[in-house]
Enzyme design. Sequence first.
Site, PDB file in Angstrom:
ATOM      1  N   TYR A 191       0.840  -1.211   0.000  1.00  0.00           N
ATOM      2  CA  TYR A 191       0.000   0.000   0.000  1.00  0.00           C
ATOM      3  C   TYR A 191       0.875   1.261   0.000  1.00  0.00           C
ATOM      4  CZ  TYR A 191      -2.828   3.560   2.495  1.00  0.00           C
ATOM      5  OH  TYR A 191      -3.433   4.715   2.914  1.00  0.00           O
TER       6      TYR A 191
HETATM    7  N1  LIG Z   1      -6.787   4.840   7.254  1.00  0.00           N
HETATM    8  C1  LIG Z   1      -5.743   5.598   7.525  1.00  0.00           C
HETATM    9  O1  LIG Z   1      -5.256   5.681   8.670  1.00  0.00           O
HETATM   10  C2  LIG Z   1      -5.131   6.420   6.420  1.00  0.00           C
HETATM   11  C3  LIG Z   1      -3.990   7.146   6.696  1.00  0.00           C
HETATM   12  C4  LIG Z   1      -3.466   7.979   5.697  1.00  0.00           C
HETATM   13  C5  LIG Z   1      -4.090   8.055   4.465  1.00  0.00           C
HETATM   14  N2  LIG Z   1      -5.195   7.304   4.216  1.00  0.00           N
HETATM   15  C6  LIG Z   1      -5.853   7.471   2.908  1.00  0.00           C
HETATM   16  O2  LIG Z   1      -6.932   8.342   3.112  1.00  0.00           O
HETATM   17  C7  LIG Z   1      -7.873   8.181   2.054  1.00  0.00           C
HETATM   18  C8  LIG Z   1      -9.303   8.326   2.572  1.00  0.00           C
HETATM   19  O3  LIG Z   1      -9.512   7.563   3.718  1.00  0.00           O
HETATM   20  P1  LIG Z   1     -10.996   7.279   4.207  1.00  0.00           P
HETATM   21  O4  LIG Z   1     -10.945   7.030   5.634  1.00  0.00           O
HETATM   22  O5  LIG Z   1     -11.939   8.299   3.661  1.00  0.00           O
HETATM   23  O6  LIG Z   1     -11.234   5.898   3.430  1.00  0.00           O
HETATM   24  P2  LIG Z   1     -12.581   5.100   3.232  1.00  0.00           P
HETATM   25  O7  LIG Z   1     -13.579   5.457   4.278  1.00  0.00           O
HETATM   26  O8  LIG Z   1     -12.198   3.671   3.060  1.00  0.00           O
HETATM   27  O9  LIG Z   1     -13.142   5.682   1.852  1.00  0.00           O
HETATM   28  C9  LIG Z   1     -12.602   5.326   0.643  1.00  0.00           C
HETATM   29  C10 LIG Z   1     -13.702   5.344  -0.371  1.00  0.00           C
HETATM   30  O10 LIG Z   1     -13.157   4.944  -1.635  1.00  0.00           O
HETATM   31  C11 LIG Z   1     -14.154   4.170  -2.264  1.00  0.00           C
HETATM   32  N3  LIG Z   1     -13.642   3.275  -3.287  1.00  0.00           N
HETATM   33  C12 LIG Z   1     -12.940   2.144  -3.097  1.00  0.00           C
HETATM   34  N4  LIG Z   1     -12.725   1.539  -4.270  1.00  0.00           N
HETATM   35  C13 LIG Z   1     -13.301   2.303  -5.219  1.00  0.00           C
HETATM   36  C14 LIG Z   1     -13.427   2.182  -6.627  1.00  0.00           C
HETATM   37  N5  LIG Z   1     -12.938   1.135  -7.300  1.00  0.00           N
HETATM   38  N6  LIG Z   1     -14.087   3.153  -7.292  1.00  0.00           N
HETATM   39  C15 LIG Z   1     -14.608   4.187  -6.634  1.00  0.00           C
HETATM   40  N7  LIG Z   1     -14.538   4.352  -5.289  1.00  0.00           N
HETATM   41  C16 LIG Z   1     -13.891   3.409  -4.604  1.00  0.00           C
HETATM   42  C17 LIG Z   1     -14.756   3.362  -1.146  1.00  0.00           C
HETATM   43  O11 LIG Z   1     -15.987   2.825  -1.570  1.00  0.00           O
HETATM   44  P3  LIG Z   1     -16.469   1.358  -1.114  1.00  0.00           P
HETATM   45  O12 LIG Z   1     -17.255   1.594   0.139  1.00  0.00           O
HETATM   46  O13 LIG Z   1     -17.293   0.905  -2.255  1.00  0.00           O
HETATM   47  O14 LIG Z   1     -15.249   0.520  -0.873  1.00  0.00           O
HETATM   48  C18 LIG Z   1     -14.862   4.391  -0.047  1.00  0.00           C
HETATM   49  O15 LIG Z   1     -16.078   5.076  -0.084  1.00  0.00           O
HETATM   50  C19 LIG Z   1      -7.556   6.860   1.401  1.00  0.00           C
HETATM   51  O16 LIG Z   1      -7.005   7.139   0.123  1.00  0.00           O
HETATM   52  C20 LIG Z   1      -6.488   6.262   2.296  1.00  0.00           C
HETATM   53  O17 LIG Z   1      -5.519   5.555   1.543  1.00  0.00           O
HETATM   54  C21 LIG Z   1      -5.732   6.506   5.164  1.00  0.00           C
END
Ligand SMILES: NC(=O)c1ccc[n+]([C@@H]2O[C@H](COP(=O)([O-])OP(=O)(O)OC[C@H]3O[C@@H](n4cnc5c(N)ncnc54)[C@H](OP(=O)(O)O)[C@@H]3O)[C@@H](O)[C@H]2O)c1
Length: 216
Positions: free
Chosen positions: A129
């Site tokens: 990732y």
């Molecule tokens: N978690 C952490 O601690 C962390 C830390 C740093 C950065 N990040 C980054 O922060 C960003 C946002 O985080 P978040 O908490 O908002 O994540 P999240 O709640 O998992 O939201 C990600 C969204 O992307 C959508 N998605 C996934 N696959 C897709 C596809 N093929 N086409 C269109 N949409 C799609 C998901 O939809 P589905 O519900 O359909 O899957 C979900 O609604 C991510 O890019 C993550 O890598 C995360």
Amino acid sequence: MKVFQIGAAGGVGRRLTQLLTARGDSVTGMHRGPDQGESVREAGGTPVIGDLIGDSVDDLVQKMQGHDAVVFSAGAHGTGMDKTTLIDGKGLQKAADAAALAGVTRFVLVSVFPDALRGGEAGEGFEHYIKVKKSADVYLTRTGLDWLIVRPGTLLDTPGSGRVTAGQAVEYGDVHRDDVAAFIDAALHEPRLSHLIVELTSGDTPVADAVARLAA
Ligand SMILES: NC(=O)c1ccc[n+]([C@@H]2O[C@H](COP(=O)([O-])OP(=O)(O)OC[C@H]3O[C@@H](n4cnc5c(N)ncnc54)[C@H](OP(=O)(O)O)[C@@H]3O)[C@@H](O)[C@H]2O)c1
């Protein structure tokens, strides 16, 4: 501003839609699941179904046309290395290519600290990732887009404080999704925050001041 959000039904996406629409922006919220449209609408956005894996660049161009900015906060969210490659990696490339073709030059990417979870606790999937996200950053920086990359620390769902530490290099830490959304909301409307990678954690500086300092 007319904003096209990819990942609009996600944790950061929903919060950002609420902030953008509260300030009078119009948001088109791309979501993948048919049942997520209501949550995009509740946040104030106009839902549009889209899938970074199934959609072609041309499909995405059609959806993006007429917008002023794209915010990409989609992610595979630990669903497998192949999905990480397709969504966080190739999906970002498709979205950036589509934005360029659609003439939507402002592009904000939610990335990750390259030094997240250092110290041995990260598994193979997480290492993959981190590599994919870094390559996505590299790809975006090589486009002709008016890009901004935001690298948040570990995301927290608990209520934000409205205060952050933001800079081109900051020590790794946690950050509330509320505060990530607030930072992007402000940064999107500060044109001087362009061609910049910003690392973001919880901190002591009000979001508006943090954005103003970076702009200066
Ligand atoms: N978690 C952490 O601690 C962390 C830390 C740093 C950065 N990040 C980054 O922060 C960003 C946002 O985080 P978040 O908490 O908002 O994540 P999240 O709640 O998992 O939201 C990600 C969204 O992307 C959508 N998605 C996934 N696959 C897709 C596809 N093929 N086409 C269109 N949409 C799609 C998901 O939809 P589905 O519900 O359909 O899957 C979900 O609604 C991510 O890019 C993550 O890598 C995360």
